[in-house]
Each structure stands twice: as C-alpha cells, then as structure tokens.
Design a protein around this motif. Structure first.
Motif, PDB file in Angstrom:
ATOM      1  N   SER A   1      70.024  67.814  86.130  1.00 33.10           N
ATOM      2  CA  SER A   1      71.150  68.644  85.706  1.00 33.10           C
ATOM      3  C   SER A   1      70.770  70.121  85.659  1.00 33.10           C
ATOM      4  O   SER A   1      71.529  70.987  86.120  1.00 33.10           O
ATOM      5  CB  SER A   1      71.652  68.187  84.321  1.00 33.10           C
ATOM      6  OG  SER A   1      72.150  66.872  84.377  1.00 33.10           O
ATOM      7  N   MET A   2      69.592  70.420  85.112  1.00 31.99           N
ATOM      8  CA  MET A   2      69.143  71.808  85.074  1.00 31.99           C
ATOM      9  C   MET A   2      68.967  72.359  86.490  1.00 31.99           C
ATOM     10  O   MET A   2      69.315  73.507  86.775  1.00 31.99           O
ATOM     11  CB  MET A   2      67.811  71.909  84.309  1.00 31.99           C
ATOM     12  CG  MET A   2      67.923  71.688  82.816  1.00 31.99           C
ATOM     13  SD  MET A   2      68.816  73.021  81.993  1.00 31.99           S
ATOM     14  CE  MET A   2      68.494  72.607  80.270  1.00 31.99           C
ATOM     15  N   GLY A   3      68.442  71.510  87.372  1.00 34.17           N
ATOM     16  CA  GLY A   3      68.258  71.943  88.747  1.00 34.17           C
ATOM     17  C   GLY A   3      69.574  72.232  89.439  1.00 34.17           C
ATOM     18  O   GLY A   3      69.699  73.205  90.198  1.00 34.17           O
ATOM     19  N   ILE A   4      70.584  71.409  89.186  1.00 37.47           N
ATOM     20  CA  ILE A   4      71.893  71.622  89.805  1.00 37.47           C
ATOM     21  C   ILE A   4      72.508  72.928  89.340  1.00 37.47           C
ATOM     22  O   ILE A   4      73.060  73.700  90.132  1.00 37.47           O
ATOM     23  CB  ILE A   4      72.821  70.429  89.498  1.00 37.47           C
ATOM     24  CG1 ILE A   4      72.341  69.179  90.241  1.00 37.47           C
ATOM     25  CG2 ILE A   4      74.261  70.752  89.876  1.00 37.47           C
ATOM     26  CD1 ILE A   4      73.089  67.922  89.859  1.00 37.47           C
ATOM     27  N   VAL A   5      72.420  73.204  88.033  1.00 39.11           N
ATOM     28  CA  VAL A   5      72.989  74.452  87.515  1.00 39.11           C
ATOM     29  C   VAL A   5      72.238  75.653  88.073  1.00 39.11           C
ATOM     30  O   VAL A   5      72.853  76.656  88.494  1.00 39.11           O
ATOM     31  CB  VAL A   5      72.962  74.458  85.971  1.00 39.11           C
ATOM     32  CG1 VAL A   5      73.307  75.837  85.431  1.00 39.11           C
ATOM     33  CG2 VAL A   5      73.936  73.421  85.428  1.00 39.11           C
ATOM     34  N   ARG A   6      70.918  75.570  88.090  1.00 34.93           N
ATOM     35  CA  ARG A   6      70.145  76.681  88.650  1.00 34.93           C
ATOM     36  C   ARG A   6      70.465  76.865  90.133  1.00 34.93           C
ATOM     37  O   ARG A   6      70.538  77.988  90.631  1.00 34.93           O
ATOM     38  CB  ARG A   6      68.649  76.418  88.454  1.00 34.93           C
ATOM     39  CG  ARG A   6      67.767  77.612  88.790  1.00 34.93           C
ATOM     40  CD  ARG A   6      66.313  77.292  88.496  1.00 34.93           C
ATOM     41  NE  ARG A   6      65.448  78.419  88.787  1.00 34.93           N
ATOM     42  CZ  ARG A   6      65.077  79.342  87.905  1.00 34.93           C
ATOM     43  NH1 ARG A   6      65.532  79.267  86.665  1.00 34.93           N
ATOM     44  NH2 ARG A   6      64.283  80.323  88.247  1.00 34.93           N
TER      45      ARG A   6
ATOM     46  N   VAL B   1      56.922  79.780  73.795  1.00 41.20           N
ATOM     47  CA  VAL B   1      56.102  80.911  74.247  1.00 41.20           C
ATOM     48  C   VAL B   1      55.353  80.555  75.530  1.00 41.20           C
ATOM     49  O   VAL B   1      55.253  81.375  76.457  1.00 41.20           O
ATOM     50  CB  VAL B   1      55.123  81.337  73.132  1.00 41.20           C
ATOM     51  CG1 VAL B   1      54.142  82.384  73.643  1.00 41.20           C
ATOM     52  CG2 VAL B   1      55.897  81.883  71.931  1.00 41.20           C
ATOM     53  N   THR B   2      54.824  79.324  75.613  1.00 41.89           N
ATOM     54  CA  THR B   2      54.109  78.890  76.820  1.00 41.89           C
ATOM     55  C   THR B   2      55.034  78.932  78.040  1.00 41.89           C
ATOM     56  O   THR B   2      54.693  79.503  79.093  1.00 41.89           O
ATOM     57  CB  THR B   2      53.560  77.470  76.632  1.00 41.89           C
ATOM     58  OG1 THR B   2      52.602  77.464  75.576  1.00 41.89           O
ATOM     59  CG2 THR B   2      52.902  76.969  77.913  1.00 41.89           C
ATOM     60  N   ILE B   3      56.189  78.324  77.916  1.00 39.69           N
ATOM     61  CA  ILE B   3      57.142  78.294  79.022  1.00 39.69           C
ATOM     62  C   ILE B   3      57.636  79.703  79.334  1.00 39.69           C
ATOM     63  O   ILE B   3      57.869  80.064  80.489  1.00 39.69           O
ATOM     64  CB  ILE B   3      58.303  77.337  78.691  1.00 39.69           C
ATOM     65  CG1 ILE B   3      57.762  75.896  78.651  1.00 39.69           C
ATOM     66  CG2 ILE B   3      59.440  77.460  79.689  1.00 39.69           C
ATOM     67  CD1 ILE B   3      58.717  74.879  78.085  1.00 39.69           C
TER      68      ILE B   3
ATOM     69  N   ARG C   1      57.044  66.350  83.690  1.00 40.12           N
ATOM     70  CA  ARG C   1      57.411  67.654  84.260  1.00 40.12           C
ATOM     71  C   ARG C   1      56.195  68.425  84.791  1.00 40.12           C
ATOM     72  O   ARG C   1      56.291  69.102  85.809  1.00 40.12           O
ATOM     73  CB  ARG C   1      58.077  68.519  83.189  1.00 40.12           C
ATOM     74  CG  ARG C   1      59.125  67.846  82.320  1.00 40.12           C
ATOM     75  CD  ARG C   1      60.420  67.634  83.014  1.00 40.12           C
ATOM     76  NE  ARG C   1      61.445  67.168  82.084  1.00 40.12           N
ATOM     77  CZ  ARG C   1      62.519  66.492  82.443  1.00 40.12           C
ATOM     78  NH1 ARG C   1      62.735  66.196  83.714  1.00 40.12           N
ATOM     79  NH2 ARG C   1      63.409  66.104  81.539  1.00 40.12           N
ATOM     80  N   VAL C   2      55.053  68.345  84.114  1.00 36.52           N
ATOM     81  CA  VAL C   2      53.924  69.234  84.405  1.00 36.52           C
ATOM     82  C   VAL C   2      53.388  69.074  85.826  1.00 36.52           C
ATOM     83  O   VAL C   2      53.171  70.078  86.518  1.00 36.52           O
ATOM     84  CB  VAL C   2      52.801  69.054  83.361  1.00 36.52           C
ATOM     85  CG1 VAL C   2      51.568  69.873  83.756  1.00 36.52           C
ATOM     86  CG2 VAL C   2      53.294  69.490  81.982  1.00 36.52           C
ATOM     87  N   PRO C   3      53.151  67.848  86.338  1.00 38.76           N
ATOM     88  CA  PRO C   3      52.616  67.746  87.708  1.00 38.76           C
ATOM     89  C   PRO C   3      53.540  68.385  88.748  1.00 38.76           C
ATOM     90  O   PRO C   3      53.070  69.034  89.689  1.00 38.76           O
ATOM     91  CB  PRO C   3      52.497  66.235  87.928  1.00 38.76           C
ATOM     92  CG  PRO C   3      52.421  65.649  86.560  1.00 38.76           C
ATOM     93  CD  PRO C   3      53.273  66.523  85.702  1.00 38.76           C
ATOM     94  N   VAL C   4      54.833  68.202  88.584  1.00 43.65           N
ATOM     95  CA  VAL C   4      55.799  68.784  89.519  1.00 43.65           C
ATOM     96  C   VAL C   4      55.752  70.305  89.445  1.00 43.65           C
ATOM     97  O   VAL C   4      55.787  71.002  90.469  1.00 43.65           O
ATOM     98  CB  VAL C   4      57.217  68.262  89.210  1.00 43.65           C
ATOM     99  CG1 VAL C   4      58.238  68.889  90.164  1.00 43.65           C
ATOM    100  CG2 VAL C   4      57.263  66.744  89.318  1.00 43.65           C
TER     101      VAL C   4
ATOM    102  N   GLY D   1      62.065  75.880  88.677  1.00 42.96           N
ATOM    103  CA  GLY D   1      63.183  76.188  87.786  1.00 42.96           C
ATOM    104  C   GLY D   1      63.739  75.018  87.012  1.00 42.96           C
ATOM    105  O   GLY D   1      63.857  75.069  85.777  1.00 42.96           O
ATOM    106  N   GLY D   2      64.114  73.931  87.704  1.00 36.78           N
ATOM    107  CA  GLY D   2      64.708  72.792  87.018  1.00 36.78           C
ATOM    108  C   GLY D   2      63.769  72.126  86.022  1.00 36.78           C
ATOM    109  O   GLY D   2      64.118  71.949  84.849  1.00 36.78           O
ATOM    110  N   PRO D   3      62.547  71.751  86.452  1.00 37.02           N
ATOM    111  CA  PRO D   3      61.623  71.123  85.502  1.00 37.02           C
ATOM    112  C   PRO D   3      61.231  72.024  84.334  1.00 37.02           C
ATOM    113  O   PRO D   3      61.002  71.539  83.230  1.00 37.02           O
ATOM    114  CB  PRO D   3      60.398  70.802  86.372  1.00 37.02           C
ATOM    115  CG  PRO D   3      60.897  70.752  87.760  1.00 37.02           C
ATOM    116  CD  PRO D   3      62.018  71.743  87.829  1.00 37.02           C
ATOM    117  N   LEU D   4      61.145  73.344  84.571  1.00 44.47           N
ATOM    118  CA  LEU D   4      60.700  74.244  83.510  1.00 44.47           C
ATOM    119  C   LEU D   4      61.737  74.333  82.394  1.00 44.47           C
ATOM    120  O   LEU D   4      61.399  74.231  81.208  1.00 44.47           O
ATOM    121  CB  LEU D   4      60.413  75.630  84.080  1.00 44.47           C
ATOM    122  CG  LEU D   4      59.680  76.595  83.134  1.00 44.47           C
ATOM    123  CD1 LEU D   4      58.263  76.099  82.853  1.00 44.47           C
ATOM    124  CD2 LEU D   4      59.634  78.002  83.731  1.00 44.47           C
TER     125      LEU D   4
END
Length: 419
Positions: A141-146, A215-217, A292-295, A334-337
């Motif tokens: 969903s985040m990927g689609i919006v981005r 803060v990391t992201i 999410r991290v490996p991607v 973008g999407g995974p982050l």
C-alpha cells in the motif's frame, strides 16, 4: 464489516489518495526541467538558483513537524485537501515570477508556499495509508501511494520539457498549476477522514517523534533525498550542458533533437519512472518475504551502483542506465521504508512520525542543491557523483545499526516489529 469488505474499502481509500497525489506529482514534474536552468532563462545566478530549488525543502523543514502534529490532532482529510490546493496556488506563482522584473523574489515565494502545501500532503498521504492498511499488506500500500506521486512526476517532466521547448516556460507553468488544482478537487470529493474522531488539543505544535526507529529511518531518508533530489536532479541539466553536443547528436540519430532542458526532462523522467515501478515492487516484496531490512539494503546498493555508473565515460547509454539505476534504488526503498516506520510506530503517533521523517528528508533535499551546485563547478561532476555513491551505503549501515539496537535483530520479521 466483513474482512473482505474492509479490505475493499481500504483499497478504495488508497486509490483515491493515489489519484490525488498523481496529479499533484504531475504538476510538480512539469516545472522541474525548467527551474535548474533559471540562470539561462531569466539571468539568475547559480547561488540564487540553488536557493530557489531548496526553498521548498527548507520551508518543509519548519512545516513538517506542525503538519504531523495537525494530522494527529485534527485528522487527515482537511490538511490533505488544503495542502493540494496550496500547491496549485504556489505553482501559479511561477507564472507571475517569469513575467516579473524581480523574478527571484517571486520564485522563492512560490517555492516557500509549495513547501507548506507539500508538508501537509506528505504528512497526510502516508498516514492515511498506514491507517487503512494491515501489516502484511502495508508495504504494498505504501508503495502504491508513493508510486502515485512518482508516476505523475516523470510524466510531468517529459511534458514540461516538451511544452517549455515547443511553446514557452509560461505555458508549462500554467499546465502544472492546472494539474495541481485538479488534484485538490479529486481529494475534496473522494478522500475520507481516517485518523481521528475528535480533536486532541493536548498535542503540541512541535511534538516530534524522536524514538530510535523514527530517527534511524529519518537518517536513511536524509541520505536518499540528499543524493537523489539534492544532487542528481539539481545538477543533471547543468551536467548535460558539458556533454550537450554528444547527447544532442545521439538523440538526433533517432529523430529527436532536444536542448539541455528537454533532454534533462527525459532523463529525470526515466529515473522517476524507474523509481515508480520499483516503489511498487519494493513494498510488495517486503510484504512477501515478511521482512523490510533485506529489501531496503538491496535497493540502497542499487542506488549506489547508479551513481557509480555516472562516473564512467559519458554517453547517452551510460547516463540513461545510471539514472534508471538511481531511480530504481530510490523507489525500491520508498515503500518498505515508510512501511517499516508504520510497523514500529503506534497508530496515534503516525502523523508525528511522518513529520519527523519528512524533516530529515527535507534537510537532505535542501542541503543538496546548496552544496552540489558550487561543488560541481569547483571539482567536476565525476567527483561529485563518486562521493554521492557512498551515501546510500552509509544509509544502509545506519539502518542496520538502528534497527538492531531497537529490536535485537538484524532483520526483524514484520510481525515482530509491528507495534
């Protein structure tokens, strides 16, 4: 409401946000091939051009936190619609600027106004998506919006380059304002409230989310925006001036003859289009593998590779390939982050978390033009792009260290990291 009905409603909301962000992204893309070349168009110095390019991001630096607070305090719908309308009004300011005897003043004012509008749009779009999506589909969903934003952006850049070359810069600016205004109309009639039922006056204007995950992201976002928008997009049209004869001949060989603005618009569109495609894939892959991290690391390395390609002997092929790789890396992250940020943030604080994330990104995007334009003039583009290749690798190191410290795992599964 049944599970299937709930998912259908969620998809409708996500697609409504996509439609709105697509058209405002289209409007933003139309003007981007023109703005870096203002020195040639209206005689503005390189330093002032850097200020104009970064003004919206410096504005968002101060507007992002209040925008995130506003979302958690009053909801998403009103700020989303208002932000889109403000962006349309700001884009029309470019028309005034190009005809004004003091164009620098009006361009800066328009970019500041755009910054306020985009702070509201970015804080709301991803918060709406986080509100209506489940953890196992959040990356998609985040990927689609981005992708809605980034698909509009390359289409706008191509059209902006062509319209400015064939007609005029004013025509391109009017077209951009029209699309941005249309986006606000779509949002007003379709996008619902998703975030709050009643206003919470206890939330302060500068109540940032300063947890370790946020803060990391945010630092990762800083590096991506610095390298992509701050370096690549701010210097590409000027880099093409150095290589214009070779590029013009190669383009003419297939029946197209663009000057630097038109060519840069096409190349930035290729990069952004690549980013839009991999934005969807990146989010979907992270949902499929359950982490999410490996991607994220794979796509950060991809971005690094793109900048490395730009340091090779310049030709149309290498520049197109490099821009496409950088776009794929930027988009794939973008999407995974943003999904990872939503996984690690309580729902009632998601607006403020997005505000914090956007602050980091806009610091990177604002510093980029101010540093990269003078730096490229002093030492050359090969050195600039070589150093930019290191930035995604540093971002990956920060990501792994921060997530491991917070979760105790180098690659936490989605169900382990969801709060």
């Amino acid at each position: 409401m049944s599970d299937s009905s709930s998912r259908s409603t969620s998809r409708t909301v996500v697609y409504a946000v996509v439609a709105s962000t697509f058209f405002v992204g289209f409007g933003g893309g139309v003007v981007f091939p023109i703005l870096p070349n203002l020195g040639e168009v209206v005689g503005i110095s390189a330093f002032v051009v850097g200020i104009i390019l970064s003004a919206n991001r410096w504005t968002r630096l101060f507007a992002n936190a209040p925008a995130g607070m506003l979302v958690d305090r009053i909801g998403t719908r009103t700020p989303f619609v208002a932000g889109l309308a403000i962006e349309g009004f700001a884009t029309f300011g470019y028309v005034i600027a190009i005809r004004s005897p003091v164009p620098a003043f009006w361009f800066v004012l328009a970019r500041i106004t755009w910054g306020v509008g985009s702070a509201l749009v970015f804080a709301t779009a991803y918060t709406i998506t986080a509100d209506v999506s489940e953890a196992d589909s959040r990356g998609t969903s985040m990927g689609i919006v981005r992708a809605g934003i980034t698909f509009g952006f390359p289409a706008g850049m191509v059209l902006g380059g062509i319209v400015s070359e064939v007609y005029s810069n004013v025509a391109a600016f009017v077209l951009a304002a029209s699309f941005a205004g249309f986006a606000s109309v779509i949002a007003y009639f379709i996008v619902p409230e998703t975030h709050v039922d009643t206003s919470d006056s206890s939330i302060g204007s500068w109540d940032l989310e300063i947890t370790l995950p946020a803060v990391t992201i945010g630092f990762v976002n800083f590096g991506l925006y610095f390298a992509y928008f701050g370096v690549l997009f701010s210097t590409l049209v000027l880099y093409l001036e150095v290589e214009s004869m070779g590029l013009a001949l190669e383009l003419a060989g297939v029946g197209i003859d663009y000057a630097e603005q038109g060519t840069s618009g096409l190349l930035m569109a290729i990069s952004a289009f690549s980013g839009a495609i991999f934005t969807i894939f990146g989010g979907k892959i992270s949902d499929s593998v359950g982490a999410r991290v490996p991607v994220l690391l794979v796509f950060l390395v991809t971005s690094c590779s793109g900048f490395a390609v730009l340091t090779l002997a310049p030709s149309l092929g290498t520049i197109v390939f490099g821009c496409a790789l950088i776009g794929a890396g930027q988009g794939g992250v973008g999407g995974p982050l943003t999904a990872l940020l939503a996984d690690l943030t309580p729902e009632e604080r998601m607006g403020r978390a997005m505000g914090t994330n956007n602050v980091f990104g806009d610091v990177g995007g604002a510093l980029g033009p101010l540093i990269s334009l003078p730096f490229a003039n002093a030492v050359g583009y090969d050195v600039l792009y070589a150093l930019s290749a290191v930035i995604p690798l540093l971002a990956g190191a920060v990501l792994v260290a921060g997530i491991y410290t917070h979760t105790g795992s180098l690659s936490p599964a989605i169900e382990e990291s969801t709060v």
